[in-house]
Design a protein around this motif. Structure first.
Motif, mmCIF file in Angstrom:
data_model
loop_
_atom_site.group_PDB
_atom_site.id
_atom_site.type_symbol
_atom_site.label_atom_id
_atom_site.label_comp_id
_atom_site.label_asym_id
_atom_site.label_seq_id
_atom_site.Cartn_x
_atom_site.Cartn_y
_atom_site.Cartn_z
ATOM 1 N N ASN A 300 0.824 -1.208 0.000
ATOM 2 C CA ASN A 300 0.000 0.000 0.000
ATOM 3 C C ASN A 300 0.859 1.260 0.000
ATOM 4 O O ASN A 300 0.575 2.230 -0.705
ATOM 5 N N ALA A 301 1.922 1.261 0.811
ATOM 6 C CA ALA A 301 2.789 2.438 0.907
ATOM 7 C C ALA A 301 3.441 2.746 -0.436
ATOM 8 O O ALA A 301 3.462 3.899 -0.887
ATOM 9 N N PHE A 302 3.965 1.714 -1.093
ATOM 10 C CA PHE A 302 4.584 1.937 -2.405
ATOM 11 C C PHE A 302 3.539 2.367 -3.429
ATOM 12 O O PHE A 302 3.818 3.209 -4.297
ATOM 13 N N GLY A 303 2.336 1.796 -3.343
ATOM 14 C CA GLY A 303 1.284 2.189 -4.270
ATOM 15 C C GLY A 303 0.873 3.638 -4.097
ATOM 16 O O GLY A 303 0.685 4.367 -5.074
ATOM 17 N N ILE A 304 0.742 4.064 -2.849
ATOM 18 C CA ILE A 304 0.390 5.461 -2.565
ATOM 19 C C ILE A 304 1.469 6.394 -3.077
ATOM 20 O O ILE A 304 1.192 7.423 -3.711
ATOM 21 N N MET A 305 2.736 6.042 -2.820
ATOM 22 C CA MET A 305 3.840 6.905 -3.250
ATOM 23 C C MET A 305 3.902 7.008 -4.769
ATOM 24 O O MET A 305 4.115 8.092 -5.325
ATOM 25 N N ALA A 306 3.694 5.888 -5.459
ATOM 26 C CA ALA A 306 3.748 5.910 -6.920
ATOM 27 C C ALA A 306 2.578 6.677 -7.524
ATOM 28 O O ALA A 306 2.719 7.323 -8.574
ATOM 29 N N GLN A 307 1.408 6.616 -6.868
ATOM 30 C CA GLN A 307 0.269 7.376 -7.359
ATOM 31 C C GLN A 307 0.431 8.865 -7.094
ATOM 32 O O GLN A 307 0.021 9.696 -7.895
ATOM 33 N N ARG A 308 1.046 9.205 -5.972
ATOM 34 C CA ARG A 308 1.248 10.618 -5.642
ATOM 35 C C ARG A 308 2.350 11.226 -6.504
ATOM 36 O O ARG A 308 2.202 12.316 -7.050
ATOM 37 N N TRP A 309 3.476 10.524 -6.606
ATOM 38 C CA TRP A 309 4.626 11.051 -7.345
ATOM 39 C C TRP A 309 4.764 10.287 -8.659
ATOM 40 O O TRP A 309 5.308 9.201 -8.710
ATOM 41 N N ARG A 310 4.279 10.898 -9.718
ATOM 42 C CA ARG A 310 4.226 10.203 -11.007
ATOM 43 C C ARG A 310 5.583 10.136 -11.687
ATOM 44 O O ARG A 310 5.708 9.593 -12.790
ATOM 45 N N VAL A 311 6.603 10.633 -11.036
ATOM 46 C CA VAL A 311 7.957 10.425 -11.534
ATOM 47 C C VAL A 311 8.281 8.934 -11.565
ATOM 48 O O VAL A 311 9.146 8.483 -12.315
ATOM 49 N N TYR A 312 7.524 8.138 -10.772
ATOM 50 C CA TYR A 312 7.730 6.685 -10.736
ATOM 51 C C TYR A 312 6.930 5.951 -11.808
ATOM 52 O O TYR A 312 6.995 4.717 -11.862
ATOM 53 N N ARG A 313 6.191 6.658 -12.640
ATOM 54 C CA ARG A 313 5.392 5.981 -13.655
ATOM 55 C C ARG A 313 6.209 5.579 -14.879
ATOM 56 O O ARG A 313 5.689 4.966 -15.806
ATOM 57 N N GLY A 314 7.479 5.890 -14.890
ATOM 58 C CA GLY A 314 8.354 5.511 -16.003
ATOM 59 C C GLY A 314 9.800 5.619 -15.562
ATOM 60 O O GLY A 314 10.099 5.962 -14.411
ATOM 61 N N PRO A 315 10.740 5.314 -16.454
ATOM 62 C CA PRO A 315 12.157 5.405 -16.091
ATOM 63 C C PRO A 315 12.539 6.838 -15.724
ATOM 64 O O PRO A 315 12.107 7.796 -16.364
ATOM 65 N N ILE A 316 13.325 6.996 -14.675
ATOM 66 C CA ILE A 316 13.814 8.305 -14.268
ATOM 67 C C ILE A 316 15.042 8.633 -15.105
ATOM 68 O O ILE A 316 16.018 7.882 -15.105
ATOM 69 N N ALA A 317 14.982 9.742 -15.816
ATOM 70 C CA ALA A 317 16.046 10.104 -16.751
ATOM 71 C C ALA A 317 17.143 10.900 -16.049
ATOM 72 O O ALA A 317 17.378 12.067 -16.356
ATOM 73 N N CYS A 318 17.816 10.259 -15.094
ATOM 74 C CA CYS A 318 18.882 10.911 -14.324
ATOM 75 C C CYS A 318 19.989 9.905 -14.071
ATOM 76 O O CYS A 318 19.804 8.692 -14.243
ATOM 77 N N ASN A 319 21.135 10.413 -13.636
ATOM 78 C CA ASN A 319 22.210 9.503 -13.277
ATOM 79 C C ASN A 319 21.912 8.847 -11.928
ATOM 80 O O ASN A 319 20.917 9.159 -11.266
ATOM 81 N N VAL A 320 22.782 7.934 -11.509
ATOM 82 C CA VAL A 320 22.518 7.155 -10.302
ATOM 83 C C VAL A 320 22.425 8.051 -9.066
ATOM 84 O O VAL A 320 21.510 7.904 -8.245
ATOM 85 N N ALA A 321 23.362 8.969 -8.915
ATOM 86 C CA ALA A 321 23.383 9.817 -7.721
ATOM 87 C C ALA A 321 22.121 10.662 -7.618
ATOM 88 O O ALA A 321 21.529 10.803 -6.534
ATOM 89 N N THR A 322 21.676 11.244 -8.735
ATOM 90 C CA THR A 322 20.471 12.077 -8.722
ATOM 91 C C THR A 322 19.225 11.234 -8.482
ATOM 92 O O THR A 322 18.324 11.626 -7.733
#
Length: 406
Positions: A300-322
């Motif tokens: 549930n926690a991961f689901g809530i976070m992914a629904q709130r922050w849609r940056v998780y709806r696809g690959p994050i276009a950043c380097n590892v540190a960012t």
């Protein structure tokens, strides 16, 4: 003209063209205060549309301002004779919009009329400030007394006594970093880093570990994280976790445990379900049902976070540190907002997400094997059998037999 002379001529020409194109600020960015999204849409949302503000930033105006007050000293820049700094409020707005809308930093840069390099630096600095300033308040390692309170919450809301948390791991998908080879390439066929988290009974993170290479997903993740090492070192003396306690309504004594899925090894303080071949009795099926029910809080926690922050709806276009900073900051903000929801009485203690929201977000994938070796000690097996007996005896609930026979 030989090749060396030709290369020099081309290099000189390229440098002259670059010097001719070079500008201190692109003309379109000069109208940031007149046309940029922060100075237009965001201000209208703050003043006239609080619900729109909540949808736009995934938080209320009051929550935005409370976070700003805490991190403003860390992200405020000095005014120089060359230019005025970007205000702290705009820096926070840029970062939250990137989290909430997903997409790319470039799309946020265009709407806010800021340069891409500026946006990238702003997001990095703001994420670091959120993690370093707010993180210690909402993600501090729990004390034994706080672990006991988590155990009471699990007993009350999920009918699993002596449970102090639910652990789960997720691959955070990212675009392949330049010159990274296969170090972040996992067995699922994409690049990732791993988020390992423990969640309490009210869907708040009590522990997060971010940054393990996606390549490590088939072994070593659990053993290498400091939580796994902490539990391995636990000797029942109460220095890290609370000591053993009576299970309610019975004479059975059991240690405090964390529950996980089949990806995790069975340990004295870490319970996992029986594998399918070992489900030979109703008592074991009941144990698996009760453990799965308690472990639902992590999903549930991961689901809530992914629904709130849609940056998780696809690959994050950043380097590892960012990417690591982004994950850390969003976990901190999840706890801040979740605590506010609980204070308002919203979402309920169970925090159940709608069925349509429970599927994996494209950018968050399950870690299906988090332990190197699944061999377990006799003591770990005895602890699990203690819970097996309890859940089919003094700790049974009326609906459990119907649930395992569906």
């Amino acid at each position: 003209m030989n090749n060396e002379s030709l290369r020099r001529v081309l290099l000189i020409r390229r440098l002259r063209e670059r010097q001719q194109r070079r500008q201190w600020v692109r003309p379109v960015l000069l109208r940031r205060e007149q046309c940029g999204e922060f100075h237009t849409l965001v201000q209208e949302l703050r003043q006239h549309d609080p619900e729109g503000h909540r949808r736009y930033f995934r938080m209320s105006v009051i929550e935005f301002d409370e976070i700003l007050v805490k991190i403003e000293p860390a992200i405020t820049k000095q005014t120089t004779h060359l230019r005025d700094p970007i205000p702290a409020a705009e820096r926070l707005a840029v970062t939250l919009r990137f989290f909430a809308a997903g997409g790319t930093m470039k799309s946020v840069a265009e709407s806010y009329r800021l340069g891409f390099a500026t946006i990238r630096l702003i997001i990095i600095e703001t994420c670091r400030a959120i993690w370093e300033v707010i993180g210690p308040d909402v993600l501090a390692p729990p004390t034994p007394e706080q672990w006991r309170q988590h155990a009471l919450d699990f007993e009350q809301h999920w009918q699993f006594p002596n449970c102090i948390g639910a652990v789960d791991g997720k691959h955070v998908q990212m675009e392949k970093p330049i010159n990274s080879g296969s170090i972040n390439f996992n067995y699922k066929g994409f690049c990732s880093i791993i988020l390992m988290a423990v969640v309490d009974a009210k869907c708040r993170f009590t522990y997060v570990s971010v940054g393990a290479n996606g390549q490590e997903s088939d072994g070593g993740v659990w053993g290498d994280c400091d939580l796994g090492q902490m539990l391995e070192a636990q000797r029942g003396d109460g220095r890290v976790l609370p000591g053993p306690a009576l299970l309610p309504g019975s004479a059975e004594v059991a240690p405090h445990v964390i529950v996980g899925d089949e990806a995790f090894p069975l340990r004295e303080h870490l319970m996992r379900p029986f594998p399918g071949a070992a489900l030979t009795t109703d008592e074991r099926r009941v144990f698996n049902y009760r453990l799965s029910r308690a472990r639902r809080t992590s999903e549930n926690a991961f689901g809530i976070m992914a629904q709130r922050w849609r940056v998780y709806r696809g690959p994050i276009a950043c380097n590892v540190a960012t990417t690591k900073l982004i994950v850390q900051a969003t976990c901190v903000l999840h706890n801040v907002l979740r605590q506010n929801e609980l204070a308002r009485g919203g979402l309920g203690a169970h925090c159940t997400v709608a069925p349509a929201e429970r599927g994996e977000a494209a950018g968050l994938r399950d870690v299906t094997d988090a332990g190197v070796i699944h061999n377990h000690s006799q003591q770990a097996a005895r602890v699990r059998e203690t819970f097996v007996r309890y859940f089919s005896g003094a700790g049974s609930v009326p609906w459990q037999m119907d649930s395992i026979r569906r």
